[in-house]
Design a protein around this motif. Structure first.
Motif, short mmCIF file in Angstrom:
data_model
loop_
_atom_site.label_atom_id
_atom_site.label_comp_id
_atom_site.label_asym_id
_atom_site.label_seq_id
_atom_site.Cartn_x
_atom_site.Cartn_y
_atom_site.Cartn_z
N LEU A 143 0.76 -1.25 -0.21
CA LEU A 143 0.03 -0.09 -0.08
C LEU A 143 0.97 1.00 -0.04
O LEU A 143 0.55 2.32 -0.71
CB LEU A 143 -1.05 0.06 1.32
CG LEU A 143 -1.74 0.99 1.49
CD1 LEU A 143 -2.65 1.41 0.19
CD2 LEU A 143 -2.39 1.07 2.71
N GLU A 202 -4.79 4.96 -3.07
CA GLU A 202 -5.01 3.90 -2.00
C GLU A 202 -5.92 3.01 -1.93
O GLU A 202 -6.00 1.69 -1.74
CB GLU A 202 -5.00 4.57 -0.34
CG GLU A 202 -5.15 3.72 0.70
CD GLU A 202 -5.32 4.33 2.09
OE1 GLU A 202 -5.35 3.85 3.08
OE2 GLU A 202 -4.70 5.71 2.06
N ARG A 205 -5.82 -1.38 -2.46
CA ARG A 205 -6.44 -2.06 -1.47
C ARG A 205 -7.37 -3.01 -2.35
O ARG A 205 -7.32 -4.51 -2.22
CB ARG A 205 -7.34 -1.71 -0.55
CG ARG A 205 -6.47 -0.82 0.67
CD ARG A 205 -7.18 -0.40 1.80
NE ARG A 205 -6.45 0.33 2.87
CZ ARG A 205 -5.59 -0.09 3.57
NH1 ARG A 205 -5.35 -1.30 3.84
NH2 ARG A 205 -4.97 0.62 4.53
#
Length: 235
Positions: free
Chosen positions: A139, A149, A153
């Motif tokens: 990340l 971000e 994910r």
């Protein structure tokens, strides 16, 4: 003209090959006419996500070599890397499965950040000793490469990214790729391994000349008059 590069971010010659290719591309007069696409490849899909050996021990077991021989090999590669401006620290390298990293690289490719993500992951593995199978590390590295971000994910949980990695690997097998780095020029010529810049440049020039002949540049003679541009200016 498209150049496809099959690579694994845990392959020391892939990072060196990237630098040599970049040197050749800088010397190539038509570099703005080149599109580069990075492709996923795994040298050892059997590696665990949790480290159970260091780089030296891993090579001793996987290659069946003695410690002095492996240490000599790694020292030679380290010196080769220094020759192109890279710092390798195999003592810090975290030997884990690279599949998750390739999922993030697939996202980066979709967002036009493939090269930036490859560079960041290479440096993380070979220089910084980062764990490229750890979600939070990926990340952080993905964000440093310019990715969002939430999307990072998603790339670590959405199976479509896994499918994209597997598709690249299957495609490599179909065209006969058995090792990386592997550079394919316009699906006609290939350069295998961390070749010197001159080898890349020669292939670039040959492939591009043929591609340009088959795809001539369109030049239109324009008589200008009053018009409106795409930014809303009319004159």
């Amino acid at each position: 003209m498209k150049i496809e590069i099959w690579s694994d971010v845990m392959c020391p010659f892939c990072y060196i090959g990237k630098r040599n290719f970049e040197t050749a591309l800088e010397q190539f007069s038509n570099k703005n006419g080149i599109e580069v696409e990075w492709k996923s490849f795994q040298l050892d899909p059997s590696l665990p996500e949790v480290q159970d050996s260091n780089y030296t021990d891993y090579l001793m077991v996987s290659k069946g070599l003695g410690r002095p021989q492996v240490e000599g090999m790694l020292n030679n590669v380290t010196q080769m890397a220094k020759g192109v401006g890279l710092e390798y620290d195999f003592d810090r390298a975290v030997m884990v499965n690279s599949f998750k990293a390739h999922r993030v690289l697939q996202l980066a490719k979709m967002r036009g950040l493939g090269d930036a993500a490859e560079e960041r992951l290479f440096r993380a593995f070979f220089t910084e000793g980062r764990n490229i199978a750890d979600d939070e590390t990926l990340l952080e590295l993905g964000k440093e490469a310019g990715l969002n971000e939430t999307e990072i994910r998603s790339s670590l949980s959405d199976e479509r990214y896994s499918d994209m990695v597997r598709q690249d690997i299957q495609e490599a097998r179909a065209i006969g790729v058995t090792g990386v780095p592997f550079f394919v020029f316009n699906r006609k010529y290939a350069v295998s391994g961390a070749q010197p810049p001159q080898a890349f440049l020669q292939t670039l020039e040959k492939a591009y000349a043929e591609w340009r002949e088959a795809n001539p540049e369109i030049k239109i003679e324009v008589t200008k008059g009053q018009s409106c541009s795409i930014d809303g200016v009319c004159d």
